[in-house]
Design a protein around this motif. Sequence first.
Motif, PDB file in Angstrom:
ATOM      1  N   ASP A 265      -2.482  10.656   9.168  1.00 35.82           N
ATOM      2  CA  ASP A 265      -3.633  11.048   8.149  1.00 35.82           C
ATOM      3  C   ASP A 265      -3.574   9.604   6.999  1.00 35.82           C
ATOM      4  O   ASP A 265      -4.687   9.150   6.680  1.00 35.82           O
ATOM      5  CB  ASP A 265      -3.476  12.322   7.292  1.00 35.82           C
ATOM      6  N   ILE A 266      -1.968   9.468   6.523  1.00 33.80           N
ATOM      7  CA  ILE A 266      -2.117   8.491   5.440  1.00 33.80           C
ATOM      8  C   ILE A 266      -2.150   6.977   6.034  1.00 33.80           C
ATOM      9  O   ILE A 266      -2.894   6.240   5.429  1.00 33.80           O
ATOM     10  CB  ILE A 266      -0.455   8.404   5.026  1.00 33.80           C
ATOM     11  N   ILE A 267      -1.692   6.731   7.426  1.00 34.70           N
ATOM     12  CA  ILE A 267      -2.229   5.405   8.090  1.00 34.70           C
ATOM     13  C   ILE A 267      -3.780   5.260   8.018  1.00 34.70           C
ATOM     14  O   ILE A 267      -4.180   4.144   7.844  1.00 34.70           O
ATOM     15  CB  ILE A 267      -1.521   5.320   9.416  1.00 34.70           C
ATOM     16  N   TRP A 268      -4.432   6.170   8.569  1.00 32.33           N
ATOM     17  CA  TRP A 268      -5.729   6.142   8.587  1.00 32.33           C
ATOM     18  C   TRP A 268      -6.476   5.883   7.365  1.00 32.33           C
ATOM     19  O   TRP A 268      -7.422   5.141   7.028  1.00 32.33           O
ATOM     20  CB  TRP A 268      -6.580   7.535   9.347  1.00 32.33           C
ATOM     21  N   GLY A 269      -5.994   6.562   6.185  1.00 33.26           N
ATOM     22  CA  GLY A 269      -6.385   6.333   4.945  1.00 33.26           C
ATOM     23  C   GLY A 269      -6.475   4.935   4.355  1.00 33.26           C
ATOM     24  O   GLY A 269      -7.074   4.408   3.713  1.00 33.26           O
ATOM     25  N   MET A 270      -5.253   4.492   4.732  1.00 36.11           N
ATOM     26  CA  MET A 270      -4.951   2.970   4.219  1.00 36.11           C
ATOM     27  C   MET A 270      -5.763   1.991   5.106  1.00 36.11           C
ATOM     28  O   MET A 270      -6.436   1.153   4.563  1.00 36.11           O
ATOM     29  CB  MET A 270      -3.375   2.549   4.742  1.00 36.11           C
ATOM     30  N   VAL A 271      -5.999   2.324   6.479  1.00 33.33           N
ATOM     31  CA  VAL A 271      -6.902   1.364   7.286  1.00 33.33           C
ATOM     32  C   VAL A 271      -8.217   1.434   7.044  1.00 33.33           C
ATOM     33  O   VAL A 271      -8.820   0.607   7.001  1.00 33.33           O
ATOM     34  CB  VAL A 271      -6.630   1.646   8.756  1.00 33.33           C
ATOM     35  N   SER A 272      -8.713   2.582   6.588  1.00 34.85           N
ATOM     36  CA  SER A 272     -10.126   2.966   6.379  1.00 34.85           C
ATOM     37  C   SER A 272     -10.461   2.328   4.851  1.00 34.85           C
ATOM     38  O   SER A 272     -11.788   2.357   4.565  1.00 34.85           O
ATOM     39  CB  SER A 272     -10.605   4.244   6.626  1.00 34.85           C
ATOM     40  N   ASN A 273      -9.741   1.955   4.052  1.00 36.51           N
ATOM     41  CA  ASN A 273      -9.865   1.672   2.858  1.00 36.51           C
ATOM     42  C   ASN A 273      -9.026   0.527   2.534  1.00 36.51           C
ATOM     43  O   ASN A 273      -8.170   0.349   1.730  1.00 36.51           O
ATOM     44  CB  ASN A 273      -9.992   2.864   1.730  1.00 36.51           C
ATOM     45  N   PRO A 274      -9.365  -0.431   3.099  1.00 37.58           N
ATOM     46  CA  PRO A 274      -8.594  -1.778   2.790  1.00 37.58           C
ATOM     47  C   PRO A 274      -8.418  -2.319   1.207  1.00 37.58           C
ATOM     48  O   PRO A 274      -7.454  -2.963   0.892  1.00 37.58           O
ATOM     49  CB  PRO A 274      -9.107  -3.000   3.600  1.00 37.58           C
ATOM     50  N   TRP A 275      -9.556  -2.131   0.651  1.00 38.24           N
ATOM     51  CA  TRP A 275      -9.329  -2.566  -0.648  1.00 38.24           C
ATOM     52  C   TRP A 275      -8.507  -1.956  -1.526  1.00 38.24           C
ATOM     53  O   TRP A 275      -7.756  -2.475  -2.291  1.00 38.24           O
ATOM     54  CB  TRP A 275     -10.906  -2.674  -1.257  1.00 38.24           C
ATOM     55  N   ARG A 276      -8.478  -0.620  -1.331  1.00 37.31           N
ATOM     56  CA  ARG A 276      -7.443   0.313  -2.037  1.00 37.31           C
ATOM     57  C   ARG A 276      -5.966  -0.126  -1.535  1.00 37.31           C
ATOM     58  O   ARG A 276      -5.001  -0.212  -2.329  1.00 37.31           O
ATOM     59  CB  ARG A 276      -7.627   1.804  -1.732  1.00 37.31           C
TER      60      ARG A 276
END
Length: 535
Positions: A265-276
């Motif tokens: 879930d965290i990896i997906w959160g990183m990948v899906s919001n590259p600006w953050r």
Amino acid sequence: MLLKWQKTPGLRLAVVTTIAFFIICLILTVHRYFSFYASFDQGIFNQVFWNNLHGRFFQSSLSSSLSTNVVHAGEIAKVYYHRLGQHFTPALLIWWPIYALFPTAATLAVLLVVLITAGGVVLYFLAREYLEPPLAGMITASYYAANAVIGPTLCNFHDISQIPLFIFSLLLAMEKRCWWLFWLLAILILAVREDAGVSLFGVGVYMVLSKRFPRAGLAVCTLSFGYMVLLTNAIMPIFSEDISKRFMLERFGQYTDAQEASTLDIIWGMVSNPWRLIVELVTPVDRTIRYLLGQWLPLAFIPAISPPAWAIAGFPLLKLFLGKGQSVLAITIRYALSVVPGLFYGAIIWWSKHPNKFKQPLFRRFWVACISLSIFFSFTSNPNQTFYFVIPDSIKPWVYVSLPEQWRHVAAMRPLIAQIPAEASVSATTYIVPHLSSRREILRLPMLKLENDERKVIQVDYAIADIGRLQKYQVAFKGDRHQLERIVKLIDQVTTDREYGVIGFEDGVILLKKATVDNEQARVAWNDFRQKLSV
């Protein structure tokens, strides 16, 4: 051997710095423990080792008190709680025979210094694969002078202390083409803790990008990434829900809005919001830059221009930079140690291609200056209050404890601790916990209740609190002030209700026993002390 020692200045430098580091750090770390400045984590690891010794593998009531079920759901701490749900650390069993010979928390203080010192010994032989003795000796001296090595040595025992020894040995096995040992060490690295695979992944990336061992490197990357995903999503949740409900959210909760999150879930959160992701990577800019400079300093900043250093150390750095909290960018605590092997190996590779640079007197003087500065910063940062008797903990307001003062305090405290039977359940303040942690039932105050092996909720037999220490430090530190208020109110409540009696009081340290009549002298001394507290 004597002739070789005399004719090889680089070897002599490596040996002298190794011995000096070991002796100095051993004295300081053991002194920190016996002068009651070792803290809660020392107690956790000692209780885990003690339970392992008695066949209750990786169980800990102290760890249970930090679990999400206790912290967030308000449940009672359990003596049979398995710490593997918080940190998966089977490699600790390697050191079980040593602890079995000397089953005390002081043994772990010694083991910590031995492991990190041994990492430097292997580093010298790794450097000799590429470099002449003078350069290899300087690399070794730089390791022992690094703030990111000294700080994590002068602290509580921790599992990451195994990382330099295992990774330097892995890299040496790779250079020797000793593949059976390489893969054995790869498994041991993964067994250190659930995130150690990040460092191993960096080694695999280097093996691929350098084109030296691309197939083995790809296998390392696959093994390390697959292991971490499987471990954190399928194995650790068997023991507890801490990885998803507490640790991932505390460190990487900014990448998700959910109440619990797996590593995927965290990896997906990183990948899906590259600006953050980019913002988290570089902010806070000043602290990020200072952290990198601090890691590079003992090696004269060579890792900054070494591609192998970025390939291997880049992934542990990425894990730190993408996390949140003050500790991720603190160079004197254990997490910094995971970055060290990649930086030093990268420096070795760089020097193997630029050996003539070392022949320049100006650069050698610059490197020595960098090493000296690193040692100076390591001392002035007062890692883990190791130098509390030299450096004040606070200037304004003034908080300082001299060596004679602290040892007088220890002398007053020990007879009270000696009154607590080895088999009794107990709750203690943070810095007393390590000295009482070789037992099944122990908590940290203000907790008094736990669930025992019979699945019954009980109140501990004894409680001991160093109120004097909290009183001294509370003027400058909010955490100590908060603890002082909570614990004093608890003591007032349980003594007024006759749940516990005051059976000892010396130099600000109070000892309580359940269902016992007060010792009149101790009670009077406590009442006099209590009246002076602004709580």
